[in-house]
Design a protein around this motif. Structure first.
Motif, PDB file in Angstrom:
ATOM      1  N   GLU A  67       0.688  -1.217  -0.080  1.00  0.00           N
ATOM      2  CA  GLU A  67      -0.110   0.073  -0.112  1.00  0.00           C
ATOM      3  C   GLU A  67       0.841   1.438  -0.111  1.00  0.00           C
ATOM      4  N   THR A  68       2.162   1.144   0.535  1.00  0.00           N
ATOM      5  CA  THR A  68       2.865   2.375   0.419  1.00  0.00           C
ATOM      6  C   THR A  68       3.247   2.992  -1.009  1.00  0.00           C
ATOM      7  N   GLN A  69       3.166   3.978  -1.185  1.00  0.00           N
ATOM      8  CA  GLN A  69       3.179   4.676  -2.434  1.00  0.00           C
ATOM      9  C   GLN A  69       4.944   4.893  -2.728  1.00  0.00           C
ATOM     10  N   ASN A  70       5.541   5.754  -1.881  1.00  0.00           N
ATOM     11  CA  ASN A  70       6.896   5.853  -2.094  1.00  0.00           C
ATOM     12  C   ASN A  70       7.733   5.046  -0.972  1.00  0.00           C
ATOM     13  N   HIS A  71       8.417   4.109  -1.328  1.00  0.00           N
ATOM     14  CA  HIS A  71       9.082   3.387  -0.552  1.00  0.00           C
ATOM     15  C   HIS A  71      10.635   4.322  -0.228  1.00  0.00           C
TER      16      HIS A  71
END
Length: 81
Positions: A67-71
């Protein structure tokens, strides 16, 4: 995981593979480290038997990573056999 973090050069390792992990692996300590990790690629293969609670936690972690957009960290590769 806590023992690995005591190794002075651990944060400079490029690639680590673990096979046959069970629910004795400290996933919470790893998860905290993972969110700060910018270098190391982790490849985990978990083996049964895994407790229901541990399996649930692994799924929660994987869902959060997905779900995290920008890792801001290196995404681990996890396999549950």
């Amino acid at each position: 995981m806590k023992e690995l973090l005591k190794i002075k050069h651990f944060s400079k390792v490029n690639y680590i593979r673990f096979f046959g992990l069970t629910d004795t692996f400290d996933i919470e300590t790893f998860y905290d480290y993972m969110k700060k990790n910018k270098l190391t690629r982790f490849y985990f293969v978990f083996s049964h038997p895994l407790s229901y609670a541990y399996l649930n936690r692994l799924n929660e972690i994987m869902d959060e990573v997905i779900e995290t957009q920008n890792h801001e960290y290196k995404v681990p590769y996890m396999v549950i056999c």
